[in-house]
Scaffold this motif. Structure first.
Motif, short mmCIF file in Angstrom:
data_model
loop_
_atom_site.label_atom_id
_atom_site.label_comp_id
_atom_site.label_asym_id
_atom_site.label_seq_id
_atom_site.Cartn_x
_atom_site.Cartn_y
_atom_site.Cartn_z
N UNK A 24 32.35 28.90 61.88
CA UNK A 24 31.01 28.62 62.39
C UNK A 24 30.57 29.62 63.45
N UNK A 25 31.48 30.07 64.29
CA UNK A 25 31.12 31.07 65.30
C UNK A 25 30.75 32.39 64.65
N UNK A 26 31.52 32.80 63.64
CA UNK A 26 31.21 34.05 62.94
C UNK A 26 29.91 33.93 62.15
N UNK A 27 29.63 32.72 61.62
CA UNK A 27 28.36 32.50 60.92
C UNK A 27 27.18 32.64 61.87
N UNK A 28 27.41 32.35 63.17
CA UNK A 28 26.37 32.51 64.18
C UNK A 28 26.21 33.96 64.63
N UNK A 29 27.14 34.81 64.19
CA UNK A 29 27.04 36.22 64.54
C UNK A 29 27.92 36.65 65.70
N UNK A 30 28.79 35.76 66.19
CA UNK A 30 29.65 36.10 67.31
C UNK A 30 30.91 36.82 66.83
N UNK A 31 31.43 37.71 67.65
CA UNK A 31 32.73 38.31 67.41
C UNK A 31 33.77 37.39 68.05
N UNK A 32 34.75 36.95 67.26
CA UNK A 32 35.68 35.91 67.71
C UNK A 32 37.09 36.46 67.80
N UNK A 33 37.73 36.19 68.93
CA UNK A 33 39.17 36.40 69.09
C UNK A 33 39.81 35.05 69.34
N UNK A 34 41.07 34.90 68.93
CA UNK A 34 41.72 33.59 69.03
C UNK A 34 43.04 33.67 69.79
N UNK A 35 43.32 32.60 70.52
CA UNK A 35 44.61 32.43 71.18
C UNK A 35 45.11 31.03 70.85
N UNK A 36 46.42 30.93 70.63
CA UNK A 36 46.98 29.64 70.26
C UNK A 36 47.56 28.86 71.41
N UNK A 37 47.60 29.46 72.59
CA UNK A 37 48.08 28.75 73.77
C UNK A 37 47.49 29.38 75.02
N UNK A 38 47.70 28.73 76.15
CA UNK A 38 47.08 29.18 77.39
C UNK A 38 47.60 30.52 77.89
N UNK A 39 48.91 30.76 77.76
CA UNK A 39 49.46 32.03 78.23
C UNK A 39 48.91 33.20 77.43
#
Length: 228
Positions: A24-39
């Motif tokens: 959904x974020x990419x459909x809005x046109x945003x560049x997305x990076x992901x992290x699986x935990x806080x560190x």
């Protein structure tokens, strides 16, 4: 900066939730990076600060609350808007999230469309505001450099507190209702409880009186708030 250019860091440890939000974020046109935990999130922010962080509360290694606290403590990252996601729906949890520094708080399960609206609003509000300098008594706000000072002291404000102060300083003496402040600071397409305004006003008051001086924000019982 447009939404096509905006960099969003998504911090979510549940793969299914993460995939839905990425789509959904990419459909809005945003560049997305992901992290699986806080560190991992903190390392990614240090490498390349994003324009906005979507942050799950419950995560391994480092909780979302701690990530938010660290982001809002450091000068280089305190300006980054943080939207907290949580299954915790009690008012005390919402208040705790906001008081830690989150700019918005979304309870699971949530509407993806509403979350996207909140993302757009945070990015828009973080880049909006009157151009030039505003002053009231010994308080000065530079809306271009996003700097705030009181007397000889520079004050460190988060993006929401900065927008709130700027709105109040545009009309000293005017009493704004909580609903008016929600519209002006958070936007009409975001649905928040008026308690949110109270939490951020409290944080703003604390910042403004950190080095002494009187509290310049007046509470008008049953109505709202006024500067002076």
């Amino acid at each position: 900066m447009t939404s096509m250019q905006a960099q969003v860091l998504l911090v979510e440890d549940e793969p299914a939730q993460r995939e839905v939000l990425i789509y959904n974020l990419e459909a809005e046109g945003f560049a997305v990076r992901c992290a699986g935990n806080g560190e991992e999130a903190m390392l990614m922010v240090a490498e390349a600060p994003p324009d906005l962080v979507i942050l799950d509360w419950m995560m391994p290694l480092m909780s979302g609350i701690e990530v938010c606290r660290q982001l809002k403590t450091h000068e280089d990252t305190r300006h980054i808007p943080v939207i907290m996601l949580s299954a915790r729906s009690e008012e005390v949890d919402t208040v705790r999230g906001l008081e830690t520094g989150a700019d918005d708080y979304v309870v699971k399960p949530y509407s993806v469309n509403e979350l996207m609206a909140r993302v757009r609003t945070q990015l828009r509000r973080n880049r909006s505001g009157a151009v030039g300098a505003l002053s009231f008594e010994d308080i000065t706000v530079d809306t271009e450099s996003h700097r705030v000072s009181r007397g000889k002291h520079d004050l460190k404000l988060g993006p929401t507190e900065f927008r709130l102060l700027a709105r109040l300083m545009e009309r000293p003496g005017r009493v704004f209702s909580r609903d008016q402040l929600l519209d002006l600071v958070w936007g009409r397409d975001v649905y928040l409880d008026s308690r949110t305004v109270d939490v951020h006003v409290g944080r703003l008051r604390k910042a403004l009186t950190r080095f002494g001086g009187t509290n310049p924000i007046r509470t008008v019982r049953g109505v709202g708030y006024s500067l002076g």
